[in-house]
Design an enzyme around this catalytic site. Structure first.
Site, PDB file in Angstrom:
ATOM      1  N   GLU A  35      19.751 -38.547 -26.394  1.00  0.00           N
ATOM      2  CA  GLU A  35      20.704 -39.362 -27.154  1.00  0.00           C
ATOM      3  C   GLU A  35      20.528 -40.870 -26.872  1.00  0.00           C
ATOM      4  OE1 GLU A  35      23.234 -40.051 -29.942  1.00  0.00           O
ATOM      5  OE2 GLU A  35      22.328 -38.074 -29.661  1.00  0.00           O
ATOM      6  N   HIS A  37      17.664 -42.497 -26.344  1.00  0.00           N
ATOM      7  CA  HIS A  37      16.581 -42.958 -27.229  1.00  0.00           C
ATOM      8  C   HIS A  37      17.071 -43.065 -28.675  1.00  0.00           C
ATOM      9  CE1 HIS A  37      14.072 -40.755 -24.058  1.00  0.00           C
ATOM     10  NE2 HIS A  37      13.560 -41.962 -24.031  1.00  0.00           N
ATOM     11  N   GLN A  61       1.254 -46.696 -16.465  1.00  0.00           N
ATOM     12  CA  GLN A  61       2.459 -47.092 -15.732  1.00  0.00           C
ATOM     13  C   GLN A  61       2.876 -46.072 -14.675  1.00  0.00           C
ATOM     14  OE1 GLN A  61       4.742 -47.234 -19.517  1.00  0.00           O
ATOM     15  NE2 GLN A  61       6.426 -46.337 -18.343  1.00  0.00           N
ATOM     16  N   LYS A 149      19.286 -49.321 -19.431  1.00  0.00           N
ATOM     17  CA  LYS A 149      19.098 -48.368 -18.335  1.00  0.00           C
ATOM     18  C   LYS A 149      17.909 -48.796 -17.468  1.00  0.00           C
ATOM     19  CE  LYS A 149      18.054 -44.055 -16.607  1.00  0.00           C
ATOM     20  NZ  LYS A 149      16.660 -43.904 -16.813  1.00  0.00           N
ATOM     21  N   ASP A 150      16.844 -49.258 -18.153  1.00  0.00           N
ATOM     22  CA  ASP A 150      15.671 -49.776 -17.439  1.00  0.00           C
ATOM     23  C   ASP A 150      15.784 -51.301 -17.425  1.00  0.00           C
ATOM     24  OD1 ASP A 150      13.750 -47.250 -17.158  1.00  0.00           O
ATOM     25  OD2 ASP A 150      14.790 -47.142 -19.071  1.00  0.00           O
ATOM     26  N   MET A 184      21.633 -40.876 -19.082  1.00  0.00           N
ATOM     27  CA  MET A 184      20.660 -39.954 -19.690  1.00  0.00           C
ATOM     28  C   MET A 184      19.248 -40.414 -19.354  1.00  0.00           C
ATOM     29  SD  MET A 184      22.069 -38.892 -23.375  1.00  0.00           S
ATOM     30  CE  MET A 184      23.700 -38.186 -23.542  1.00  0.00           C
ATOM     31  N   SER A 185      18.393 -39.445 -19.071  1.00  0.00           N
ATOM     32  CA  SER A 185      17.001 -39.740 -18.734  1.00  0.00           C
ATOM     33  C   SER A 185      16.166 -38.503 -19.004  1.00  0.00           C
ATOM     34  CB  SER A 185      16.900 -40.105 -17.242  1.00  0.00           C
ATOM     35  OG  SER A 185      15.560 -40.024 -16.815  1.00  0.00           O
ATOM     36  N   SER A 186      14.953 -38.706 -19.478  1.00  0.00           N
ATOM     37  CA  SER A 186      14.066 -37.560 -19.689  1.00  0.00           C
ATOM     38  C   SER A 186      13.859 -36.819 -18.369  1.00  0.00           C
ATOM     39  CB  SER A 186      12.713 -38.023 -20.235  1.00  0.00           C
ATOM     40  OG  SER A 186      12.907 -38.778 -21.418  1.00  0.00           O
ATOM     41  N   ARG A 187      13.880 -37.558 -17.263  1.00  0.00           N
ATOM     42  CA  ARG A 187      13.633 -36.936 -15.949  1.00  0.00           C
ATOM     43  C   ARG A 187      14.802 -36.075 -15.473  1.00  0.00           C
ATOM     44  NH1 ARG A 187      10.489 -41.925 -14.935  1.00  0.00           N
ATOM     45  NH2 ARG A 187       8.346 -41.279 -14.517  1.00  0.00           N
TER      46      ARG A 187
HETATM   47  P1  AMP Z   1      11.418 -43.904 -21.849  1.00  0.00           P
HETATM   48  O1  AMP Z   1      11.084 -42.865 -22.871  1.00  0.00           O
HETATM   49  O2  AMP Z   1      12.128 -43.356 -20.650  1.00  0.00           O
HETATM   50  O3  AMP Z   1      10.240 -44.784 -21.510  1.00  0.00           O
HETATM   51  O4  AMP Z   1      12.470 -44.858 -22.520  1.00  0.00           O
HETATM   52  C1  AMP Z   1      12.247 -45.450 -23.762  1.00  0.00           C
HETATM   53  C2  AMP Z   1      13.354 -46.435 -24.042  1.00  0.00           C
HETATM   54  O5  AMP Z   1      14.600 -45.749 -24.029  1.00  0.00           O
HETATM   55  C3  AMP Z   1      13.455 -47.533 -22.990  1.00  0.00           C
HETATM   56  O6  AMP Z   1      13.768 -48.766 -23.622  1.00  0.00           O
HETATM   57  C4  AMP Z   1      14.593 -47.065 -22.127  1.00  0.00           C
HETATM   58  O7  AMP Z   1      15.271 -48.103 -21.457  1.00  0.00           O
HETATM   59  C5  AMP Z   1      15.488 -46.420 -23.158  1.00  0.00           C
HETATM   60  N1  AMP Z   1      16.412 -45.470 -22.540  1.00  0.00           N
HETATM   61  C6  AMP Z   1      16.116 -44.437 -21.702  1.00  0.00           C
HETATM   62  N2  AMP Z   1      17.241 -43.817 -21.295  1.00  0.00           N
HETATM   63  C7  AMP Z   1      18.264 -44.464 -21.890  1.00  0.00           C
HETATM   64  C8  AMP Z   1      19.693 -44.303 -21.869  1.00  0.00           C
HETATM   65  N3  AMP Z   1      20.285 -43.359 -21.152  1.00  0.00           N
HETATM   66  N4  AMP Z   1      20.430 -45.156 -22.601  1.00  0.00           N
HETATM   67  C9  AMP Z   1      19.863 -46.137 -23.338  1.00  0.00           C
HETATM   68  N5  AMP Z   1      18.524 -46.335 -23.400  1.00  0.00           N
HETATM   69  C10 AMP Z   1      17.743 -45.511 -22.684  1.00  0.00           C
END
Ligand code: AMP
Length: 290
Positions: A35, A37, A61, A149-150, A184-187
């Site tokens: 959610e 993303h 990375q 988040k990042d 929220m995080s993919s991890r």
């Molecule tokens: P990632 O796929 O983890 O590299 O994240 C891709 C983008 O989604 C990055 O700009 C992250 O900061 C953002 N993102 C990841 N998790 C969240 C979250 N829980 N809330 C808002 N943005 C997120």
């Protein structure tokens, strides 16, 4: 919705969109979408005519001991999710397409890359800046949307764009959280049920620091040690860093003023989680990401 895997095709498509007068909003991701993303994509949709999302697990990375090989992937699930947002183009290149034989260039953002996550993940932000720079050249966006988040990543990209006069507006979106407050995080998919319970310690630690500050505490070491104690009371936890720092430079702070950043990285079991909160005096504390 169109799915494009080739750099050349994506570039000509982006050029076509620009020539037709459309503005392009771009959201880079590593897939396994949640959610958070999707919220970035909705924001991009509100701010531009056409939305391009990239799904690319960027090997550059990840450190040699990190989770590149087992990073969660679900291409079909991701495509089904983005279709509903909606998104116009998904750019899904292979690693060979992004880093062909002979690739040797690097974008490196100085001091900002060396704090926080940069300390335990050397080279990580060079990998991020390099791939984002290349993705900008491929998708030619007018705006690009990133999650708070990042926080450090957003700071590094904003710096790169300003330093290099890249003609793209960077937009930050507040962190999307689970109902109980876990970012929220993919991890998060790696966490066992017990670890998932412990993972809430990041949010609880920031709550505690916010309360201490609201009660008048201005010594950052008091906030830090209180957060560290709370985190370590939870099973499976291992602290990478607990930082109370300047929101612009990310330099550690000793005495707290009216505005500062709390940033945490904690391993819960084998899963490294990050979270952050921007604290401001006026309304006691405001969540950067929440
Ligand atoms: P990632 O796929 O983890 O590299 O994240 C891709 C983008 O989604 C990055 O700009 C992250 O900061 C953002 N993102 C990841 N998790 C969240 C979250 N829980 N809330 C808002 N943005 C997120």
């Amino acid at each position: 919705m169109e799915v494009i895997e080739s750099v050349a095709l994506m570039q000509s498509k982006a050029e076509e969109l620009r020539l037709s007068g459309s503005t392009i909003g771009f959201v880079p991701t590593m897939g396994f979408l949640h959610e958070g993303h999707l919220e970035l994509m909705r924001v991009a949709g509100r701010l531009s005519d056409k939305v391009i999302v990239s799904i690319f697990v960027n090997p550059a990375q990840f450190g040699p001991q990190e989770d590149f090989a087992k990073y969660p992937r679900d291409t079909q699930g991701d495509l089904a999710k983005v279709e509903k947002v909606p998104v116009d183009i998904v750019f899904m290149p292979s690693a060979a397409e992004m880093y062909p034989e002979g690739f040797q260039s690097k974008v490196s953002v100085g001091d900002l890359s060396r704090h926080l996550c940069g300390l335990s993940r050397p080279g990580h932000f060079d990998g991020v800046a390099t791939v984002v720079c290349k993705l900008f050249n491929i998708t030619k966006p007018h705006i690009a949307v990133f999650g708070q988040k990042d926080y450090q990543q957003l700071a590094v990209i904003s710096r790169m764009v300003e330093d290099m006069a890249m003609d793209v507006d960077i937009v930050g979106v507040p962190t999307v959280r689970e109902e109980d407050g876990l970012a929220m995080s993919s991890r998060n998919a790696y966490l066992s049920a017990e670890e998932r319970r412990s993972a809430l310690c990041l949010k609880k630690a920031m709550d505690r620091a916010g309360e201490l500050y609201a009660r008048g505490e201005r010594d950052s070491s008091v906030l830090k040690s209180s957060m560290e104690r709370l985190i370590l009371e939870h099973p499976f936890t291992n602290i990478d860093y607990v930082s109370v720092c300047d929101p612009v430079t990310l330099d550690d702070l000793e005495t707290l003023g009216d505005r500062f950043l709390i940033a945490l990285a904690v391993k819960v079991g084998k899963t490294r989680l990050i979270d952050n909160r921007l604290v401001k005096k006026a309304n006691n504390f405001e969540r950067s990401g929440s």
